[in-house]
Write a protein that holds these residues in place. Structure first.
Motif, PDB file in Angstrom:
ATOM      1  N   VAL A 293       0.843  -1.186   0.000  1.00 16.14           N
ATOM      2  CA  VAL A 293       0.000   0.000   0.000  1.00 16.14           C
ATOM      3  C   VAL A 293       0.883   1.243   0.000  1.00 16.14           C
ATOM      4  O   VAL A 293       1.753   1.402   0.861  1.00 16.14           O
ATOM      5  CB  VAL A 293      -0.919   0.010   1.240  1.00 16.14           C
ATOM      6  CG1 VAL A 293      -1.949   1.125   1.124  1.00 16.14           C
ATOM      7  CG2 VAL A 293      -1.607  -1.338   1.397  1.00 16.14           C
ATOM      8  N   GLN A 294       0.642   2.097  -0.972  1.00 16.29           N
ATOM      9  CA  GLN A 294       1.425   3.320  -1.064  1.00 16.29           C
ATOM     10  C   GLN A 294       1.017   4.301   0.042  1.00 16.29           C
ATOM     11  O   GLN A 294      -0.158   4.435   0.372  1.00 16.29           O
ATOM     12  CB  GLN A 294       1.209   3.981  -2.430  1.00 16.29           C
ATOM     13  CG  GLN A 294       1.688   3.143  -3.604  1.00 16.29           C
ATOM     14  CD  GLN A 294       3.191   2.914  -3.577  1.00 16.29           C
ATOM     15  OE1 GLN A 294       3.967   3.797  -3.190  1.00 16.29           O
ATOM     16  NE2 GLN A 294       3.606   1.728  -3.979  1.00 16.29           N
ATOM     17  N   ASP A 295       2.015   4.973   0.620  1.00 10.66           N
ATOM     18  CA  ASP A 295       1.797   6.042   1.605  1.00 10.66           C
ATOM     19  C   ASP A 295       1.073   5.551   2.858  1.00 10.66           C
ATOM     20  O   ASP A 295       0.373   6.319   3.521  1.00 10.66           O
ATOM     21  CB  ASP A 295       0.994   7.195   0.973  1.00 10.66           C
ATOM     22  CG  ASP A 295       1.674   7.768  -0.248  1.00 10.66           C
ATOM     23  OD1 ASP A 295       2.916   7.885  -0.225  1.00 10.66           O
ATOM     24  OD2 ASP A 295       0.964   8.081  -1.218  1.00 10.66           O
ATOM     25  N   GLN A 296       1.214   4.262   3.190  1.00  8.38           N
ATOM     26  CA  GLN A 296       0.617   3.715   4.407  1.00  8.38           C
ATOM     27  C   GLN A 296       1.643   2.827   5.106  1.00  8.38           C
ATOM     28  O   GLN A 296       2.382   2.081   4.455  1.00  8.38           O
ATOM     29  CB  GLN A 296      -0.632   2.878   4.090  1.00  8.38           C
ATOM     30  CG  GLN A 296      -1.794   3.654   3.492  1.00  8.38           C
ATOM     31  CD  GLN A 296      -2.491   4.537   4.496  1.00  8.38           C
ATOM     32  OE1 GLN A 296      -2.304   4.404   5.704  1.00  8.38           O
ATOM     33  NE2 GLN A 296      -3.324   5.452   4.010  1.00  8.38           N
ATOM     34  N   ASP A 297       1.698   2.941   6.440  1.00  8.94           N
ATOM     35  CA  ASP A 297       2.535   2.022   7.216  1.00  8.94           C
ATOM     36  C   ASP A 297       1.802   0.694   7.327  1.00  8.94           C
ATOM     37  O   ASP A 297       0.600   0.666   7.634  1.00  8.94           O
ATOM     38  CB  ASP A 297       2.801   2.597   8.605  1.00  8.94           C
ATOM     39  CG  ASP A 297       3.593   3.895   8.544  1.00  8.94           C
ATOM     40  OD1 ASP A 297       4.495   3.991   7.691  1.00  8.94           O
ATOM     41  OD2 ASP A 297       3.298   4.809   9.337  1.00  8.94           O
ATOM     42  N   TYR A 298       2.484  -0.399   7.070  1.00 14.39           N
ATOM     43  CA  TYR A 298       1.818  -1.694   7.034  1.00 14.39           C
ATOM     44  C   TYR A 298       2.673  -2.768   7.695  1.00 14.39           C
ATOM     45  O   TYR A 298       3.878  -2.595   7.925  1.00 14.39           O
ATOM     46  CB  TYR A 298       1.521  -2.099   5.589  1.00 14.39           C
ATOM     47  CG  TYR A 298       2.748  -2.255   4.707  1.00 14.39           C
ATOM     48  CD1 TYR A 298       3.518  -3.426   4.736  1.00 14.39           C
ATOM     49  CD2 TYR A 298       3.149  -1.228   3.850  1.00 14.39           C
ATOM     50  CE1 TYR A 298       4.642  -3.562   3.942  1.00 14.39           C
ATOM     51  CE2 TYR A 298       4.270  -1.357   3.054  1.00 14.39           C
ATOM     52  CZ  TYR A 298       5.021  -2.529   3.101  1.00 14.39           C
ATOM     53  OH  TYR A 298       6.140  -2.654   2.325  1.00 14.39           O
ATOM     54  N   LEU A 299       2.029  -3.894   8.005  1.00 15.20           N
ATOM     55  CA  LEU A 299       2.704  -5.119   8.406  1.00 15.20           C
ATOM     56  C   LEU A 299       2.404  -6.165   7.350  1.00 15.20           C
ATOM     57  O   LEU A 299       1.271  -6.255   6.862  1.00 15.20           O
ATOM     58  CB  LEU A 299       2.209  -5.603   9.770  1.00 15.20           C
ATOM     59  CG  LEU A 299       2.535  -4.727  10.978  1.00 15.20           C
ATOM     60  CD1 LEU A 299       1.943  -5.330  12.250  1.00 15.20           C
ATOM     61  CD2 LEU A 299       4.040  -4.546  11.137  1.00 15.20           C
ATOM     62  N   SER A 300       3.401  -6.959   6.997  1.00 19.08           N
ATOM     63  CA  SER A 300       3.206  -7.990   5.977  1.00 19.08           C
ATOM     64  C   SER A 300       3.344  -9.370   6.605  1.00 19.08           C
ATOM     65  O   SER A 300       4.230  -9.601   7.435  1.00 19.08           O
ATOM     66  CB  SER A 300       4.210  -7.821   4.839  1.00 19.08           C
ATOM     67  OG  SER A 300       5.538  -7.831   5.329  1.00 19.08           O
TER      68      SER A 300
END
Length: 708
Positions: A293-300
């Motif tokens: 996801v662009q411009d979002q902090d994420y966990l994968s």
């Protein structure tokens, strides 16, 4: 779900429920919104499984969990510890929900429609009832292998996902047949935990992995300074450097500027994601995406998808946001919405903006902003008196035994698991906010003008779910909130809970805090009075301000007492106590009587930010030191120097304002309430006096002052 239903669930499951302290109707208002979540497991689940099964028996009961949680969460450095720790804890809770989503979706295609096939998920464990199909039995080991390969690579074999299944007939969903199947399933899980990574033996003994785990000495720039991974190949995986809150990707360890903190990919994700855990609100939603996801902090997290050769690994991306995003699926966080999936998370914690302004300034100087999680140093600074961190570990007594021996159906299993999850993930947040049910008020030893009831505790939940929790925070708030949690849990369930509290400097290694506080919790569970008639510990106790030294000293004193008694000499056992019954208010009552002896200027200070300062008493450190010595004399020489104590108190009385004379007299009576030498075994105050003295000494200690 209401209090009467809750009463029926706990009484049905465990006869040891203490009805005199069990009043679940008080929680009706809290439980009502979660009714769909608690009662979602019903007969339609079995009917759906039977309809979609292609094998016999028609039901597949899948149970599993995470092994190595403590080694995964706590073995990190203290740099940005709370933010990273909370994110790691969230990651493990998310991993269980991720597994449930993948399995339900594979078996039934629509997770939201069939989410009630999840018997429970939380506390590092999960359980599902799904249709027994050949494809699901084939998919399950492939999926687990993908998860554990990721665990092997990312956590160096510290984390492992165990999973087993049992095939059930329709008459095995309840009664003795279900109990037998459930016990066998749990035995299989224990065996799986003993055979971790059995499918990755070749990888475990490969030259590359052995090279990876072999002890080596590296410069800081050559390893992740959060989790200490030193096997990162910068050609395959990027690393990042954090300089005063700003991140920069680096291509070589030599690119690291002086003072920068190096992160590898996962720790970078966790550090960025941890910021969002401090800003959870009723509008927060957890979104799932199949692409970055662009411009979002994420966990994968890893998943698998079919291809012409079978399955290949892929990754799923999760984002927390209170803004509407176009994810392929979403969960509301702690906010039950009809016909929506619910994700529970014990996320209470203080942000920088929650701290007093003077402490906020210090936090900002370290690169934090207002929405960041408050640091350990910030929480220590806002404590009353000594700048220390308190660690609290709690665990429900005998719950594992209850699950193993007294649950008689899947519905029992589902309801008990979800009810305990609700308490430790959702209601715990309310307790930390000082929002209690019934006629209970937040526990405190502080005077009214020093105790701000309008703010929550200065504390941060590191891990909470299933039947246990780990909190850290300002030492005095941690000591007090433990008693709130126990009282509320007794009202909620009638079950016992054991706790351990330890105190540490803010720069003490956090993984060591976790180890010592867990030892304290275990000591509370194992504690048995030296001369007790019972053969097993009663549990339901608290090890207060535990240190290994106290345990060692008690053992030495009891060994000496036993030897003296065998020789016909006078001596007494258990002269030193550090594990207390929850109902034993001796220590807190003595502390409150000390607190009453405040100086006039301390009483006149109505500024609530004084909580970040100290209690200013008319007694000196020297007075407390002499009382400590009296207690030690009792331990070592079997003698209480009562005349010396009376002299000390009398001298204090002569110097004190007349308005405090009655308080001083009450303190003297509380500590020496009756002739000690005639009945020393029952004289609680002197046996636990060191705990009260420790508490009050810390409350009046000045900032920066040590006990050296």
């Amino acid at each position: 779900m209401n209090g009467d239903h809750l009463l029926a669930v706990f009484e049905k499951i465990d006869e040891r429920v203490e009805k005199d302290r069990f009043n679940p109707t008080l929680f009706d208002e809290f439980l009502a919104p979660f009714n769909e979540y608690i009662t979602s497991f019903d007969n339609t689940v079995a009917e759906t499984c039977k309809k979609n099964a292609d094998s016999s028996p028609p039901y597949l009961l899948i149970s599993g969990g995470l092994s190595g949680i403590q080694n995964t969460v706590y073995t990190i450095s203290s740099k940005g510890a709370l933010k990273t720790l909370r994110a790691r804890s969230f990651l493990l809770e998310l991993l269980c929900e991720h597994i449930c989503y993948e399995l339900v979706t594979f078996a039934l295609q629509d997770y939201n429609r069939y989410k009630n096939h999840v018997v429970f998920s939380g506390g590092g464990s999960f359980c599902l009832l799904l249709p027994n199909t050949k494809s699901l039995r084939s998919f399950l080991p492939e999926f687990m292998n993908a998860l554990n390969h990721w665990c092997l690579q990312e956590f160096s074999a510290r984390l492992y996902v165990v999973c087993q299944y049992a095939e059930l007939e329709g008459n095995e969903l309840s009664g003795n047949a279900f109990v037998s199947k459930w016990k066998k399933l749990q035995t299989d899980l224990r065996q799986s935990r003993a055979q971790k990574f059995s499918n990755d033996i070749a990888a475990l003994f490969s030259d590359s992995f052995l090279e990876k785990i072999k002890p080596r000495q590296f410069l800081n720039e050559q390893e992740c300074q959060i989790c200490h991974r030193d096997d990162i190949d910068l050609k395959k995986e990027p690393m990042y450097v954090n300089i005063d809150g700003r991140f920069k990707k680096i291509d070589s360890p030599t690119d690291t500027p002086e003072g920068g903190v190096v992160f590898h990919q996962l720790c970078y994700q966790l550090f960025r994601f941890g910021k969002h855990l401090g800003a959870l609100n009723e509008n927060t939603v957890l979104y799932r995406f199949t692409n970055p996801v662009q411009d979002q902090d994420y966990l994968s997290l890893p998943g698998i998808k079919e291809n012409h050769n079978g399955y290949e690994q892929t990754f799923i991306y999760y984002v927390l946001s209170d803004k509407e995003l176009k994810g392929e699926f979403s969960w509301t966080v702690n906010n039950p919405v009809k016909n929506k999936a619910l994700f529970l998370y014990g996320g209470y914690g203080n942000r920088v903006s929650d701290l007093p302004e003077s402490i906020q300034t210090i936090e900002r100087e370290q690169g934090a902003d207002d929405e960041d999680t408050a640091s350990l140093h910030g929480l220590a600074a806002v404590s009353c008196g000594a700048s220390l961190i308190g660690c609290l570990r709690m665990d429900v007594d005998n719950l594992g035994h209850i699950f193993q021996t007294t649950i008689s159906s899947l519905q029992d299993l589902s309801q008990l698991s979800k009810l305990t999850n609700l308490f430790f993930k959702v209601y715990l947040n309310r307790i930390c906010q000082k929002n209690l049910v019934g006629d209970q008020h937040p526990f405190t030893v502080l005077p009214e003008e020093k105790f701000d009831r309008n703010r929550g505790r200065y504390a941060s939940v590191i891990y909470s779910g299933g039947d246990d929790l780990f909190l850290v925070g300002a030492w005095n708030d941690i000591a007090e909130v433990a008693f709130d949690i126990q009282k509320q849990f007794a009202l909620y369930s009638g079950l016992g809970i054991s706790a351990g509290i330890t105190l540490h400097r803010a720069d003490y290694p956090l993984y060591q805090m976790a180890i010592v506080s867990q030892d304290a919790e275990l000591e509370a569970k194992r504690y048995l009075p030296f001369d007790a008639n019972e053969k097993a510990p009663a549990k339901n106790k608290i090890a207060l301000f535990y240190t290994p030294y106290l345990k060692y000293t008690r053992k030495i004193l009891n060994d000496r007492a036993r030897s003296d008694i065998e020789k016909g000499k006078q001596n007494y056992t258990d002269k030193l106590i550090y594990v207390l019954d929850w109902q034993d208010d001796t220590v807190s009552d003595i502390v409150k009587r000390f607190v009453a002896l405040r100086k006039k200027q301390d009483k006149d200070n109505n500024d609530h930010t004084a909580n970040a300062n100290r209690i200013d008493l008319i007694i000196s450190h020297g007075f407390l030191y002499k009382l400590f010595r009296l207690a030690e004399t009792w331990w070592s020489k079997n003698t209480l120097y009562v005349p010396e104590f009376i002299y000390l108190v009398g001298n204090l009385r002569r110097k004190a304002d007349k308005a405090l004379h009655d308080d001083i007299d009450q303190l003297q009576k509380r500590i020496f309430d009756f002739p000690v030498l005639r009945n020393p075994q029952k004289h609680r105050p002197i046996r636990s006096l060191h705990l009260a003295l420790t508490w009050i000494e810390l409350l009046q200690r000045k900032k920066g002052e040590t006990n050296e």
